[in-house]
Design a protein around this motif. Structure first.
Motif, PDB file in Angstrom:
ATOM      1  N   GLY A 113       0.782  -1.233   0.000  1.00  0.00           N
ATOM      2  CA  GLY A 113       0.000   0.000   0.000  1.00  0.00           C
ATOM      3  C   GLY A 113       0.812   1.280   0.000  1.00  0.00           C
ATOM      4  N   ASN A 114       2.030   1.242  -0.491  1.00  0.00           N
ATOM      5  CA  ASN A 114       2.893   2.432  -0.566  1.00  0.00           C
ATOM      6  C   ASN A 114       3.027   3.152   0.772  1.00  0.00           C
ATOM      7  N   VAL A 115       3.219   2.381   1.841  1.00  0.00           N
ATOM      8  CA  VAL A 115       3.276   2.964   3.180  1.00  0.00           C
ATOM      9  C   VAL A 115       4.525   3.813   3.413  1.00  0.00           C
ATOM     10  N   ARG A 116       5.575   3.574   2.641  1.00  0.00           N
ATOM     11  CA  ARG A 116       6.823   4.327   2.818  1.00  0.00           C
ATOM     12  C   ARG A 116       7.052   5.328   1.699  1.00  0.00           C
ATOM     13  N   TRP A 117       6.028   5.757   1.004  1.00  0.00           N
ATOM     14  CA  TRP A 117       6.244   6.565  -0.183  1.00  0.00           C
ATOM     15  C   TRP A 117       6.967   7.873   0.110  1.00  0.00           C
ATOM     16  N   GLN A 118       6.709   8.484   1.266  1.00  0.00           N
ATOM     17  CA  GLN A 118       7.368   9.757   1.590  1.00  0.00           C
ATOM     18  C   GLN A 118       8.878   9.570   1.706  1.00  0.00           C
ATOM     19  N   VAL A 119       9.297   8.522   2.412  1.00  0.00           N
ATOM     20  CA  VAL A 119      10.726   8.238   2.564  1.00  0.00           C
ATOM     21  C   VAL A 119      11.331   7.883   1.214  1.00  0.00           C
ATOM     22  N   ASN A 120      10.622   7.068   0.443  1.00  0.00           N
ATOM     23  CA  ASN A 120      11.128   6.671  -0.873  1.00  0.00           C
ATOM     24  C   ASN A 120      11.328   7.872  -1.787  1.00  0.00           C
ATOM     25  N   VAL A 121      10.390   8.807  -1.770  1.00  0.00           N
ATOM     26  CA  VAL A 121      10.496   9.990  -2.633  1.00  0.00           C
ATOM     27  C   VAL A 121      11.675  10.862  -2.213  1.00  0.00           C
ATOM     28  N   VAL A 122      11.814  11.121  -0.915  1.00  0.00           N
ATOM     29  CA  VAL A 122      12.924  11.955  -0.427  1.00  0.00           C
ATOM     30  C   VAL A 122      14.264  11.322  -0.792  1.00  0.00           C
ATOM     31  N   LEU A 123      14.423  10.030  -0.515  1.00  0.00           N
ATOM     32  CA  LEU A 123      15.690   9.364  -0.823  1.00  0.00           C
ATOM     33  C   LEU A 123      15.950   9.315  -2.328  1.00  0.00           C
ATOM     34  N   SER A 124      14.913   9.103  -3.121  1.00  0.00           N
ATOM     35  CA  SER A 124      15.090   9.063  -4.575  1.00  0.00           C
ATOM     36  C   SER A 124      15.483  10.419  -5.139  1.00  0.00           C
ATOM     37  N   VAL A 125      14.882  11.484  -4.623  1.00  0.00           N
ATOM     38  CA  VAL A 125      15.244  12.827  -5.082  1.00  0.00           C
ATOM     39  C   VAL A 125      16.704  13.124  -4.732  1.00  0.00           C
ATOM     40  N   LEU A 126      17.108  12.791  -3.513  1.00  0.00           N
ATOM     41  CA  LEU A 126      18.517  12.988  -3.125  1.00  0.00           C
ATOM     42  C   LEU A 126      19.449  12.197  -4.047  1.00  0.00           C
ATOM     43  N   TYR A 127      19.075  10.955  -4.331  1.00  0.00           N
ATOM     44  CA  TYR A 127      19.889  10.116  -5.220  1.00  0.00           C
ATOM     45  C   TYR A 127      19.988  10.731  -6.610  1.00  0.00           C
ATOM     46  N   ILE A 128      18.869  11.116  -7.190  1.00  0.00           N
ATOM     47  CA  ILE A 128      18.870  11.653  -8.560  1.00  0.00           C
ATOM     48  C   ILE A 128      19.669  12.950  -8.636  1.00  0.00           C
ATOM     49  N   VAL A 129      19.468  13.829  -7.684  1.00  0.00           N
ATOM     50  CA  VAL A 129      20.208  15.103  -7.675  1.00  0.00           C
ATOM     51  C   VAL A 129      21.702  14.845  -7.476  1.00  0.00           C
ATOM     52  N   GLY A 130      22.045  14.010  -6.491  1.00  0.00           N
ATOM     53  CA  GLY A 130      23.455  13.745  -6.200  1.00  0.00           C
ATOM     54  C   GLY A 130      24.176  13.032  -7.326  1.00  0.00           C
ATOM     55  N   ILE A 131      23.545  12.007  -7.878  1.00  0.00           N
ATOM     56  CA  ILE A 131      24.206  11.254  -8.957  1.00  0.00           C
ATOM     57  C   ILE A 131      24.246  12.093 -10.233  1.00  0.00           C
ATOM     58  N   GLY A 132      23.217  12.930 -10.436  1.00  0.00           N
ATOM     59  CA  GLY A 132      23.203  13.813 -11.602  1.00  0.00           C
ATOM     60  C   GLY A 132      24.311  14.851 -11.551  1.00  0.00           C
ATOM     61  N   MET A 133      24.459  15.495 -10.403  1.00  0.00           N
ATOM     62  CA  MET A 133      25.514  16.498 -10.246  1.00  0.00           C
ATOM     63  C   MET A 133      26.897  15.864 -10.373  1.00  0.00           C
ATOM     64  N   SER A 134      27.059  14.704  -9.770  1.00  0.00           N
ATOM     65  CA  SER A 134      28.354  14.024  -9.822  1.00  0.00           C
ATOM     66  C   SER A 134      28.684  13.586 -11.242  1.00  0.00           C
ATOM     67  N   GLY A 135      27.707  12.977 -11.902  1.00  0.00           N
ATOM     68  CA  GLY A 135      27.933  12.514 -13.275  1.00  0.00           C
ATOM     69  C   GLY A 135      28.207  13.654 -14.224  1.00  0.00           C
ATOM     70  N   TYR A 136      27.462  14.733 -14.081  1.00  0.00           N
ATOM     71  CA  TYR A 136      27.674  15.901 -14.925  1.00  0.00           C
ATOM     72  C   TYR A 136      29.095  16.414 -14.762  1.00  0.00           C
ATOM     73  N   SER A 137      29.531  16.500 -13.518  1.00  0.00           N
ATOM     74  CA  SER A 137      30.867  17.009 -13.235  1.00  0.00           C
ATOM     75  C   SER A 137      31.954  16.083 -13.789  1.00  0.00           C
ATOM     76  N   ILE A 138      31.810  14.796 -13.575  1.00  0.00           N
ATOM     77  CA  ILE A 138      32.812  13.834 -14.036  1.00  0.00           C
ATOM     78  C   ILE A 138      32.887  13.797 -15.559  1.00  0.00           C
ATOM     79  N   PHE A 139      31.758  13.738 -16.236  1.00  0.00           N
ATOM     80  CA  PHE A 139      31.767  13.573 -17.680  1.00  0.00           C
ATOM     81  C   PHE A 139      31.930  14.883 -18.432  1.00  0.00           C
ATOM     82  N   LYS A 140      31.568  15.999 -17.834  1.00  0.00           N
ATOM     83  CA  LYS A 140      31.776  17.296 -18.459  1.00  0.00           C
ATOM     84  C   LYS A 140      33.263  17.604 -18.553  1.00  0.00           C
ATOM     85  N   SER A 141      34.000  17.352 -17.480  1.00  0.00           N
ATOM     86  CA  SER A 141      35.429  17.637 -17.488  1.00  0.00           C
ATOM     87  C   SER A 141      36.165  16.740 -18.480  1.00  0.00           C
ATOM     88  N   LYS A 142      35.693  15.537 -18.684  1.00  0.00           N
ATOM     89  CA  LYS A 142      36.326  14.627 -19.660  1.00  0.00           C
ATOM     90  C   LYS A 142      36.066  15.104 -21.077  1.00  0.00           C
TER      91      LYS A 142
END
Length: 146
Positions: A113-142
């Motif tokens: 019943g999606n009981v943890r959806w709030q936690v899942n959304v917060v953690l997913s947003v942090l993951y997407i933002v963090g991995i996006g910023m990191s990937g952009y930085s790593i691959f842009k410099s290359k």
């Protein structure tokens, strides 16, 4: 931007660690039942559950959260030692490992019943933002070096 992305991913790791450690502590040390019992079932339904069902859910809670604690520590170490140094392999490992965990969290939560959806959304947003910023930085410099 790599440093900021690493900080965001470290926050993901810290929140994941804290939640798992708190749940693990409550179930193992304080002999509490799995938080899922309260989130999924009404009190009358819990009272009617067989003791083996409750014990099984508690055992799965212990297993999941102990793995989550260890994964959080390993991810944090990988972020602090390798990703921050701009190592591509660390980016790819974090992309697939954390991504897999986040996708599975939504799939698992959907079955109860999606009981943890709030936690899942917060953690997913942090993951997407963090991995996006990191990937952009790593691959842009290359790409600029070519």
């Amino acid at each position: 931007m790599l440093k900021r992305g690493s900080i965001v991913l470290s926050i993901w790791s810290g929140i994941n660690f804290l939640l798992a450690a708190l749940i693990l502590t409550s179930v193992v040390i304080f002999n509490a039942n799995s938080p899922l019992l309260v989130m999924v079932f009404e009190k009358s339904e819990i009272a009617s559950l067989d003791a083996k069902v409750i014990a099984s859910l508690n055992a799965l809670t212990i297993l999941y959260n102990s793995c989550s604690v260890v994964l959080s520590v390993l991810v944090w170490l990988l972020i602090r030692k390798s990703l921050i140094a701009g190592q591509k392999w660390a980016f790819w490992v974090l992309l697939f490992v954390i991504g897999f965990v986040e996708v599975m969290a939504f799939i698992a939560s959907a079955r109860v019943g999606n009981v943890r959806w709030q936690v899942n959304v917060v953690l997913s947003v942090l993951y997407i933002v963090g991995i996006g910023m990191s990937g952009y930085s790593i691959f842009k410099s290359k790409q600029q070096a070519v």
